[in-house]
Motif scaffolding. Structure first.
Motif, short mmCIF file in Angstrom:
data_model
loop_
_atom_site.label_atom_id
_atom_site.label_comp_id
_atom_site.label_asym_id
_atom_site.label_seq_id
_atom_site.Cartn_x
_atom_site.Cartn_y
_atom_site.Cartn_z
N ALA A 108 0.84 -1.20 0.00
CA ALA A 108 0.00 0.00 0.00
C ALA A 108 0.87 1.25 0.00
CB ALA A 108 -0.91 -0.01 1.22
N GLY A 109 0.33 2.34 -0.53
CA GLY A 109 1.02 3.63 -0.49
C GLY A 109 2.05 3.82 -1.57
N GLN A 110 1.91 3.14 -2.71
CA GLN A 110 2.87 3.28 -3.79
C GLN A 110 2.81 4.69 -4.37
OE1 GLN A 110 2.49 0.14 -6.73
NE2 GLN A 110 1.86 -1.30 -5.14
N THR A 111 3.97 5.23 -4.68
CA THR A 111 4.06 6.55 -5.30
C THR A 111 4.77 6.40 -6.63
OG1 THR A 111 4.24 7.57 -3.13
CG2 THR A 111 4.89 8.91 -5.00
N THR A 112 4.13 6.87 -7.67
CA THR A 112 4.75 6.83 -9.00
C THR A 112 4.70 8.24 -9.59
OG1 THR A 112 2.63 6.20 -9.97
CG2 THR A 112 4.16 4.43 -9.48
N PRO A 113 5.63 8.58 -10.46
CA PRO A 113 5.61 9.90 -11.10
C PRO A 113 4.35 10.06 -11.96
CG PRO A 113 7.72 8.81 -11.45
CD PRO A 113 6.80 7.80 -10.86
N ASN A 114 3.90 11.29 -12.11
CA ASN A 114 2.74 11.54 -12.97
C ASN A 114 3.00 10.99 -14.37
OD1 ASN A 114 1.20 12.83 -11.04
ND2 ASN A 114 2.01 14.86 -11.53
N GLY A 115 1.98 10.40 -14.92
CA GLY A 115 2.10 9.85 -16.26
C GLY A 115 2.50 8.38 -16.30
N TYR A 116 2.89 7.83 -15.16
CA TYR A 116 3.26 6.43 -15.10
C TYR A 116 2.12 5.63 -14.48
CZ TYR A 116 8.03 7.59 -16.33
OH TYR A 116 9.14 8.02 -17.00
N TYR A 117 2.02 4.38 -14.85
CA TYR A 117 0.99 3.51 -14.28
C TYR A 117 1.29 3.25 -12.82
CZ TYR A 117 4.44 -0.19 -15.15
OH TYR A 117 5.57 -0.96 -15.17
N ASN A 118 0.24 3.00 -12.06
CA ASN A 118 0.38 2.72 -10.63
C ASN A 118 -0.30 1.39 -10.36
OD1 ASN A 118 -0.74 2.74 -7.77
ND2 ASN A 118 0.64 4.50 -7.69
N ILE A 119 0.48 0.39 -10.02
CA ILE A 119 -0.02 -0.97 -9.81
C ILE A 119 -1.02 -1.01 -8.65
CG2 ILE A 119 0.67 -3.31 -9.12
CD1 ILE A 119 1.29 -2.65 -12.06
N GLU A 120 -0.76 -0.25 -7.60
CA GLU A 120 -1.69 -0.23 -6.46
C GLU A 120 -3.09 0.20 -6.91
OE1 GLU A 120 -2.31 1.82 -2.06
OE2 GLU A 120 -0.64 2.47 -3.31
N ARG A 121 -3.18 1.27 -7.69
CA ARG A 121 -4.50 1.74 -8.18
C ARG A 121 -5.18 0.68 -9.04
NH1 ARG A 121 -2.83 7.78 -9.77
NH2 ARG A 121 -0.93 6.64 -10.01
N MET A 122 -4.39 0.00 -9.86
CA MET A 122 -4.96 -1.03 -10.73
C MET A 122 -5.50 -2.19 -9.90
SD MET A 122 -2.20 -0.97 -13.85
CE MET A 122 -3.22 -1.80 -15.08
N LEU A 123 -4.77 -2.60 -8.86
CA LEU A 123 -5.24 -3.68 -7.99
C LEU A 123 -6.49 -3.26 -7.21
CD1 LEU A 123 -1.94 -5.25 -6.64
CD2 LEU A 123 -3.69 -6.40 -7.99
N LYS A 124 -6.50 -2.01 -6.73
CA LYS A 124 -7.68 -1.52 -6.00
C LYS A 124 -8.92 -1.52 -6.88
CE LYS A 124 -5.53 1.39 -2.48
NZ LYS A 124 -5.32 2.77 -2.03
N LEU A 125 -8.78 -1.13 -8.13
CA LEU A 125 -9.90 -1.16 -9.07
C LEU A 125 -10.43 -2.58 -9.22
CD1 LEU A 125 -11.74 0.25 -11.14
CD2 LEU A 125 -9.94 -0.10 -12.84
N LEU A 126 -9.53 -3.54 -9.36
CA LEU A 126 -9.93 -4.93 -9.47
C LEU A 126 -10.66 -5.40 -8.21
CD1 LEU A 126 -6.80 -6.44 -11.17
CD2 LEU A 126 -9.14 -6.67 -11.99
N LEU A 127 -10.11 -5.08 -7.06
CA LEU A 127 -10.74 -5.48 -5.79
C LEU A 127 -12.12 -4.86 -5.64
CD1 LEU A 127 -7.55 -5.29 -3.57
CD2 LEU A 127 -8.98 -7.34 -3.86
N ASN A 128 -12.26 -3.59 -6.05
CA ASN A 128 -13.56 -2.92 -5.96
C ASN A 128 -14.59 -3.53 -6.89
OD1 ASN A 128 -12.75 -1.11 -3.98
ND2 ASN A 128 -12.10 0.43 -5.46
#
Length: 117
Positions: free
Chosen positions: A50-70
């Motif tokens: 949890a709490g991954q930080t990625t530069p703007n414009g790059y994919y964020n694996i945490e957000r992608m996993l949260k979308l799947l879980l939701n």
């Protein structure tokens, strides 16, 4: 239908985790009757931190996993892989669960399709 996606690679450095989660999210989007299962093994255990930080414009694996879980997908993390990488005491994405090889093998047997990345 049950589809299992096994991810082996770290969340960043290659695009394997990214592409696996893109496919999983597309499956959820277009096929609400499909049960999507994600198993994070080896370096992919890092995808669930949890709490991954990625530069703007790059994919964020945490957000992608949260979308799947939701959307109802199940996300499991290999416990021995997480332990070997010092992740057991870290905060993991809510909804992702520590698991084991026995559960993975049950998922393999119970799934209609298995994809590996």
């Amino acid at each position: 239908m049950k589809i299992l996606i096994i991810i082996n690679d770290a969340p960043y450095g290659t695009e394997k985790a990214f592409n696996a989660l893109r496919i999983a999210n597309q499956l959820n989007k277009e096929n609400p009757d499909v049960e999507v299962r994600i198993f994070l093994i080896a370096d992919a255990a890092n995808c669930a931190i949890a709490g991954q930080t990625t530069p703007n414009g790059y994919y964020n694996i945490e957000r992608m996993l949260k979308l799947l879980l939701n959307k109802g997908a199940k996300v499991k993390i290999c416990g021995s892989c997480a332990e070997a990488r010092g992740l057991i005491n870290l905060s993991l994405i809510e909804g992702a669960e520590i698991s084991n090889l026995a559960e993975l093998t049950n998922w393999v047997l119970d799934s209609d399709k298995v994809l590996t990345f």
